[in-house]
Motif scaffolding. Sequence first.
Motif, short mmCIF file in Angstrom:
data_model
loop_
_atom_site.label_atom_id
_atom_site.label_comp_id
_atom_site.label_asym_id
_atom_site.label_seq_id
_atom_site.Cartn_x
_atom_site.Cartn_y
_atom_site.Cartn_z
N GLY A 254 35.33 27.67 -17.07
CA GLY A 254 33.88 28.32 -18.03
C GLY A 254 33.63 29.81 -17.59
N GLY A 255 32.65 29.85 -18.20
CA GLY A 255 31.88 31.18 -17.61
C GLY A 255 30.63 31.79 -16.89
N ASP A 256 29.84 33.03 -16.38
CA ASP A 256 29.10 33.02 -16.00
C ASP A 256 28.34 31.64 -15.61
OD1 ASP A 256 30.86 34.76 -14.03
OD2 ASP A 256 29.54 36.57 -14.31
N ARG A 257 27.65 31.60 -16.97
CA ARG A 257 26.58 30.80 -17.21
C ARG A 257 26.77 29.14 -16.63
NH1 ARG A 257 22.68 31.80 -21.55
NH2 ARG A 257 22.64 33.60 -22.12
N ASP A 258 28.24 28.75 -17.05
CA ASP A 258 28.35 27.31 -16.65
C ASP A 258 28.35 27.39 -14.95
OD1 ASP A 258 29.20 26.83 -19.59
OD2 ASP A 258 30.33 27.90 -19.06
N TYR B 69 23.26 37.50 -16.43
CA TYR B 69 23.51 36.02 -17.03
C TYR B 69 22.34 34.97 -16.62
CZ TYR B 69 27.80 36.88 -18.83
OH TYR B 69 29.13 37.14 -19.72
N ARG C 294 37.40 19.36 -20.29
CA ARG C 294 38.01 21.03 -19.98
C ARG C 294 39.88 20.48 -18.42
NH1 ARG C 294 33.58 25.26 -18.64
NH2 ARG C 294 33.32 25.63 -20.69
N HIS D 14 42.18 28.67 -22.77
CA HIS D 14 41.69 29.53 -22.52
C HIS D 14 40.16 28.86 -22.16
CE1 HIS D 14 40.11 33.37 -20.57
NE2 HIS D 14 38.77 33.04 -21.19
N TYR D 15 39.81 28.08 -23.00
CA TYR D 15 38.43 27.23 -22.91
C TYR D 15 38.26 26.25 -21.85
CZ TYR D 15 33.14 25.92 -24.22
OH TYR D 15 32.18 25.97 -24.03
N ALA E 234 40.79 26.28 -20.09
CA ALA E 234 41.36 26.49 -18.40
C ALA E 234 42.29 25.81 -17.75
CB ALA E 234 40.71 25.93 -17.05
N GLU F 108 28.60 33.70 -24.76
CA GLU F 108 28.44 31.82 -24.07
C GLU F 108 27.01 31.66 -24.96
OE1 GLU F 108 27.93 32.12 -20.33
OE2 GLU F 108 29.66 33.49 -19.52
#
Lengths: 338, 525
Positions: A197-201, A220, B125, B203-204, B206, B489
């Motif tokens: 995931g990203g930083d928010r996740d 974020y 994921r 990618h999403y 993982a 995001e």
Amino acid sequence: MRLFPGSALLAAIALLATTAQAAEVNVYSARKDHLLKPVLAAFTRQTDITVNLLSAGEDQLLERLKSEGPTSPADVFIATDVAYLHKARVAGVLQPVRSAVLERNIPAQFRDPQGYWVGLSARARVLFYAKDRVKPGEVSTYEDLADPKWKGRICVRSSSSPYNQSLLAGLIAVLGPEKAEQWAKGVVDNMARKPQGGDRDQIAAVAAGLCDVAIANTYYYGGMQTSEKAADRDAAAKVGLLFPNQQGRGAHMNVAGGGVAIGAKHRDEAVKLLEFLSGADAQRLFAEANNEFPVLPSAKLAPTVAAWGPFKGESINVAMLGENTPLAVRIFDRVGWR
Amino acid sequence: MAVAALVALPVLVVAANLLVPSAEVWEHLAATVLPSYVANSLWLMLGVGGAVAVGGVGTAWLVTMCRVPCHRTLEWALLLPMAMPTYVVAYTYTGLLDFAGPVQSTLRALFGWHSARDYWFPEIRSLGGAIAVMAMVLYPYVYMLARAAFLEQSVCALEASRTLGRRPWRAFLEVALPLARPAIAAGVALALMETLNDFGTVHYFAVDTFTTGIYRTWLGLGQPAVAAQLGAVLMLFVLALVLVERMSRGAARFHHTTGRYRQLPRLPLPPLGAAAALAFCALPLVLGFLLPAAVLAGWAVQAGWRRNLGGDFLHLAGNSLILAAVAGVVAALVALPLTYAQRLRPTRLVKACVRVAGLGYAVPGSVIAVGTLVPLTAIDRSLGALVLTGTIVALVYAYLVRFLAVSANAVEASLGKVTPSMEAAARTLGETALGTLRRVHLPLVRTSLLSAVLLVFVDVMKELPATLIMRPFNFDTLATRTFTLASDERLADAAAPALAIMLVGLLPVVLLSRAITRSRPGAQP
């Protein structure tokens, strides 16, 4: 405002004479359209210079710049992480710029020493903790995260993110490669889950109880605090922001910024655009729209950001980060930080 | 020849990097991350390949040959997931199934759980999640080609098998399936190539695959040559797969010898069987299309339609439509003479050119986009001015490089319908090769040619990396808008343009289905 209105007028006449058409500037940008477009519109209103925009990822823009070489139509390259600005410089697609305005507006630590690029907004990569499970003082530095007491309690995104690469590049610069690798190994051993995931996740995962501490960029968190979605605001409320290493070197800083392309056909307009972006109006827009720290010291913080309080940021020149990035990726590979 | 070489050029640019020595980086990769890239890619291909084969062939057989309730609707509806970009489906399922999503929230409310530590829930994921999502979106490739193949099978072959004592089930296994095998293999190959070139989804989720490895080596390690080498290895792997399938087929060729076709009677099913068949067919439709579309619509409403589509929605949709339509037509126009030449004069060189030109499809989009930039900018630089780069021409060329395999596959399959005996008859009667193409082949393959156009159309609508890197200034499409919003995001904000891609893609998909139905020999045009 202008000190020499006469020279500006002369410059304007000269410009009209040489181009005989409306002035324009071509921008390759990796910043999000919705952040950049209002600022560019303000630039056009003020200067009458038309801005042509091509938005894509940094990697794509860099490849295009590299293969276009001197024929490139690009005048300005804008990126969201210092690692990319450095890469652009190394790839030879930027040219140095000397501008009194840029040097006055932007602190030296956020500029390339030779003037190939300038930072236009700053962000800190900091720690976020579960307010109900982490006591104040339990964690205060990045180094603490490698302590075995955090086993199974840390969330952080993949090392493919340039933000993490720059973070480790910074640690390499201040701790040396061996210590930085030990640190990365320690963090991997403490991870609550495989990086995803990203930083928010990561911040949301702390709120959800999946982990107790997360690493993420400040804006974020600001975005979650000011989100229209109640779920985001609730999650942010359960999580505290901690600026690490306040007794020592300070929190890790990074910039989004830009430079003038090597083959710029509109060099003057390009410099003018960068100067505008470093000025009070544009800095205010950046700060408010994305909860970032303005690089212009006199610009006001967004209320959300101001509420986090004052903090100490690292003072090393962010240009150092770019140089260490490839080594950082190798270390990540070796310690198994995916 | 020249055209094939032109399209093959970017692929060769990528392959040329094999010659750059870089043993040290390879040692580093082999000692650290390479084994997991290979293992994950193989598992992913195995999982997706198996799932799309079973799902695609099963649904195709049921709706074509059996009395499944609502089969008229299912016939075209089963193609709908094609209009969905895979990464968008990945976003929706993550939104639905992750901790903050409605499913887990409801479970928590029901059972009084508070935090993620109180219960176990499958992680979306993951490798399994990636396989599931990709299979849901990619099975239509197999479905479409298998269905076309089943439709083309004359009632004669099947009835002959029935007369010879085969029960329906065994007729399927022993006659229809082997006859449809080239088409099924082509469909699975397309699905696997999509799997290999996918970056967004893995990618999403993982999952570290070869493709994410290429990106990381290129961007993170700063080793574009090694990244391209990884890409070249990937291409060789795909080439090997295709060859293995062809070799296993051996010298067997399947042509119908009679021109007499009759509408096949659908097999009646007992009520329980009909229900099961309906469920089997409805499942991929619901999971691959209806559910993600509903989630997207929910997000779009929540985030405000107007704000995200803004005033330029028609403009974006127009750009997407024009690009996709032009690219689709051009790809079909290129694919037709290429495959015809290959059939007419199957020399090694022609064959090799066509194969290499088709490989563009299996290479990760960004890598092939860069490969496309190199020859284009080389021409521009030699001219001293920008003539090609950043124009629509360059974009269409890039799409051609990426998607020629798709239209060539469809055209090749349809040319297969023209039996050698027809061709021979035309030539014996004094028609030239070109005249035969015009007067015999074209009328016969017209509808399949349309499906070649539509397939590329749908792919171009969804295409991202080449569009991002090659497009002109101030030029946006639905896909690039989705990307800019999603990459920040801001998934909910990206829902509206993503939904628009899907809606615009629906029309060609429905047309495609009608084209396939009509392609049945003997059916009224």
